[in-house]
Design a protein around this motif. Sequence first.
Motif, mmCIF file in Angstrom:
data_model
loop_
_atom_site.group_PDB
_atom_site.id
_atom_site.type_symbol
_atom_site.label_atom_id
_atom_site.label_comp_id
_atom_site.label_asym_id
_atom_site.label_seq_id
_atom_site.Cartn_x
_atom_site.Cartn_y
_atom_site.Cartn_z
ATOM 1 N N LYS A 86 46.479 -53.222 28.610
ATOM 2 C CA LYS A 86 46.906 -53.608 27.271
ATOM 3 C C LYS A 86 48.397 -53.376 27.031
ATOM 4 N N ARG A 87 49.057 -52.720 27.973
ATOM 5 C CA ARG A 87 50.486 -52.418 27.815
ATOM 6 C C ARG A 87 51.313 -53.511 28.497
ATOM 7 N N LYS A 88 51.406 -54.635 27.818
ATOM 8 C CA LYS A 88 52.077 -55.804 28.398
ATOM 9 C C LYS A 88 53.575 -55.562 28.566
ATOM 10 N N LEU A 89 54.168 -54.824 27.632
ATOM 11 C CA LEU A 89 55.600 -54.565 27.712
ATOM 12 C C LEU A 89 55.937 -53.738 28.947
ATOM 13 N N PHE A 90 55.033 -52.825 29.301
ATOM 14 C CA PHE A 90 55.253 -52.003 30.488
ATOM 15 C C PHE A 90 55.292 -52.863 31.748
ATOM 16 N N PHE A 91 54.308 -53.767 31.888
ATOM 17 C CA PHE A 91 54.265 -54.617 33.071
ATOM 18 C C PHE A 91 55.426 -55.607 33.089
ATOM 19 N N LEU A 92 55.801 -56.092 31.895
ATOM 20 C CA LEU A 92 56.955 -56.987 31.829
ATOM 21 C C LEU A 92 58.211 -56.272 32.286
ATOM 22 N N SER A 93 58.397 -55.025 31.861
ATOM 23 C CA SER A 93 59.560 -54.243 32.280
ATOM 24 C C SER A 93 59.515 -53.944 33.774
ATOM 25 N N PHE A 94 58.315 -53.678 34.278
ATOM 26 C CA PHE A 94 58.171 -53.377 35.709
ATOM 27 C C PHE A 94 58.588 -54.565 36.569
ATOM 28 N N PHE A 95 58.035 -55.733 36.239
ATOM 29 C CA PHE A 95 58.374 -56.914 37.038
ATOM 30 C C PHE A 95 59.826 -57.329 36.842
ATOM 31 N N LEU A 96 60.372 -57.095 35.646
ATOM 32 C CA LEU A 96 61.787 -57.368 35.431
ATOM 33 C C LEU A 96 62.652 -56.449 36.281
ATOM 34 N N CYS A 97 62.253 -55.178 36.370
ATOM 35 C CA CYS A 97 62.995 -54.224 37.197
ATOM 36 C C CYS A 97 62.937 -54.620 38.666
ATOM 37 N N MET A 98 61.747 -55.019 39.132
ATOM 38 C CA MET A 98 61.614 -55.448 40.530
ATOM 39 C C MET A 98 62.471 -56.691 40.800
ATOM 40 N N GLY A 99 62.511 -57.599 39.831
ATOM 41 C CA GLY A 99 63.337 -58.792 40.003
ATOM 42 C C GLY A 99 64.819 -58.468 40.065
ATOM 43 N N LEU A 100 65.255 -57.534 39.208
ATOM 44 C CA LEU A 100 66.660 -57.136 39.228
ATOM 45 C C LEU A 100 67.016 -56.443 40.537
ATOM 46 N N LEU A 101 66.109 -55.589 41.033
ATOM 47 C CA LEU A 101 66.366 -54.928 42.313
ATOM 48 C C LEU A 101 66.483 -55.954 43.436
ATOM 49 N N TYR A 102 65.618 -56.969 43.405
ATOM 50 C CA TYR A 102 65.694 -58.018 44.425
ATOM 51 C C TYR A 102 67.008 -58.783 44.309
ATOM 52 N N LEU A 103 67.420 -59.035 43.050
ATOM 53 C CA LEU A 103 68.684 -59.747 42.844
ATOM 54 C C LEU A 103 69.860 -58.904 43.319
ATOM 55 N N TYR A 104 69.859 -57.612 42.952
ATOM 56 C CA TYR A 104 70.948 -56.726 43.356
ATOM 57 C C TYR A 104 71.022 -56.577 44.867
ATOM 58 N N SER A 105 69.870 -56.587 45.530
ATOM 59 C CA SER A 105 69.853 -56.387 46.985
ATOM 60 C C SER A 105 70.452 -57.557 47.742
ATOM 61 N N SER A 106 70.693 -58.678 47.053
ATOM 62 C CA SER A 106 71.279 -59.841 47.726
ATOM 63 C C SER A 106 72.795 -59.889 47.579
ATOM 64 N N PHE A 107 73.385 -58.804 47.038
ATOM 65 C CA PHE A 107 74.833 -58.741 46.867
ATOM 66 C C PHE A 107 75.389 -57.521 47.589
ATOM 67 N N ILE A 108 76.700 -57.591 47.879
ATOM 68 C CA ILE A 108 77.438 -56.453 48.424
ATOM 69 C C ILE A 108 78.095 -55.724 47.256
ATOM 70 N N TRP A 109 77.769 -54.424 47.112
ATOM 71 C CA TRP A 109 78.298 -53.657 45.991
ATOM 72 C C TRP A 109 79.305 -52.599 46.426
ATOM 73 N N ASP A 110 79.433 -52.384 47.720
ATOM 74 C CA ASP A 110 80.362 -51.348 48.184
ATOM 75 C C ASP A 110 80.879 -51.721 49.566
ATOM 76 N N ILE A 111 82.163 -51.501 49.795
ATOM 77 C CA ILE A 111 82.783 -51.712 51.113
ATOM 78 C C ILE A 111 83.295 -50.368 51.599
ATOM 79 N N HIS A 112 82.776 -49.941 52.741
ATOM 80 C CA HIS A 112 83.077 -48.610 53.266
ATOM 81 C C HIS A 112 83.837 -48.742 54.584
ATOM 82 N N PHE A 113 84.962 -48.014 54.690
ATOM 83 C CA PHE A 113 85.789 -48.034 55.893
ATOM 84 C C PHE A 113 85.640 -46.703 56.627
ATOM 85 N N GLU A 114 85.635 -46.766 57.952
ATOM 86 C CA GLU A 114 85.588 -45.574 58.790
ATOM 87 C C GLU A 114 86.623 -45.719 59.905
ATOM 88 N N GLY A 115 87.307 -44.611 60.217
ATOM 89 C CA GLY A 115 88.245 -44.594 61.336
ATOM 90 C C GLY A 115 89.663 -44.979 60.994
#
Length: 431
Positions: A86-115
């Motif tokens: 009965k908690r539709k808002l909870f499931f909507l937020s859950f799937f929205l969070c999963m979608g955002l994580l999937y979207l974020y995972s398709s981008f480069i957010w940090d460039i790290h140099f070594e050496g």
Amino acid sequence: MIQSIIRYMRGYVKIRVEGYSPERFLNLCRHHQIYIWGLTPCGNAYELYMSLKGFRKLRPIVRKTHTRVVLISRVGLPFFIYKYRKRKLFFLSFFLCMGLLYLYSSFIWDIHFEGNEKWTNETLLEFLETKNVAPHMPKSKVDCAQIVKDIRKEYDDIVWVSASIDGSRLNIQIKENEDTFREDGEDKTVSPAKGVDAQSQEDTEQPKDLIASKDGVITSIITRTGVPQVHEGDTVSKGDILVSGRVEVVNDSLEVVGYQYQKADADIFADTQMHYKDTISTKYKKKYYEKSKRYQYYVKIGSWFVDLGTLKNNYKEWDLRTNEHQLKLGENFYLPISYGSKVIKSYTPKEKTYTKEEIQKQLTENFEQFSKRLQEKGIQIKENSVKIHIGQNEASATGELFLNERITQEADTEIIEIERNEQDESVRTDN
């Protein structure tokens, strides 16, 4: 791990089997291919785990064995969904969070140099931005091979580059050319900046001589290809040919009738000499920090900043320190959210003078580090006459270093054309 995830997604239960013959119950479960796990004796009963699908097949087995099944707990996604159906808002937020994580995972957010030591992170990032490589770019547009080529092409003193994507981070490993050191205020190269792998195919096919890169006395020579022009104990000057890539071809009369050309290859070491000088100031400024400070906290989301506080001040002398942390999930999944603080601290500078012991210690440590770098390049220090001189405003360590090192350097081989006499040609024809 994967099996546990599958069980959770399908759902399972924990039950207790009681009655006249629980062993018969277990045998019939096996006969009907009902998978059970975690079987534990509990007095005259057994506790075990069973899939939700298998639990639904138990009714005829319970009747046949006259046992009693007690449901202890329900575990899994089906029960979780049913509980919060009965908690539709909870499931909507859950799937929205999963979608955002999937979207974020398709981008480069940090460039790290070594050496990198000579070239700072800021300098390299500015260069990569000119090549359209920057944080917040899609992973699909990242060409690691092209990044490696661009960096190698732009910076001649970077001899090796590796680029890879790890989560939402672009890792760039760099190896800079360490084969240069200071001598008499100029940069001197001990060995070629780039290896054979960086040379073009045309260069490897051209005939080459080995010449002396500096003055010295030959102590060892091992020739693999080419014609040696010097021997142990010979004194050579910079530019002298040590091994020639031109091989004479003679006839029966020991007359030169032609030449064969090849790339000379040899290990040649010589005793050399160089001047060492290191100068430092005898005075320094010591900072006495005061209690007055200015703080500014901030949150950074992509290129958007939210500041709290101010850094405006009337301090005459001050330092700015920044401490920033980027949010991440796990080890390599970086998010485009950072938080941190900036602190300005005021101080009063006072001029101090190093003690004699501190000056000697610092100059000695500098010389030891310099010697260590030479040894890492395969240069042996046989003797030195370095002495420390302390003046009123500056101190220096100067002297001569007597080294043993490889002194070979490649140079193009001179091509010589043999002119044939017409008389010789006629004699050959008559014969």
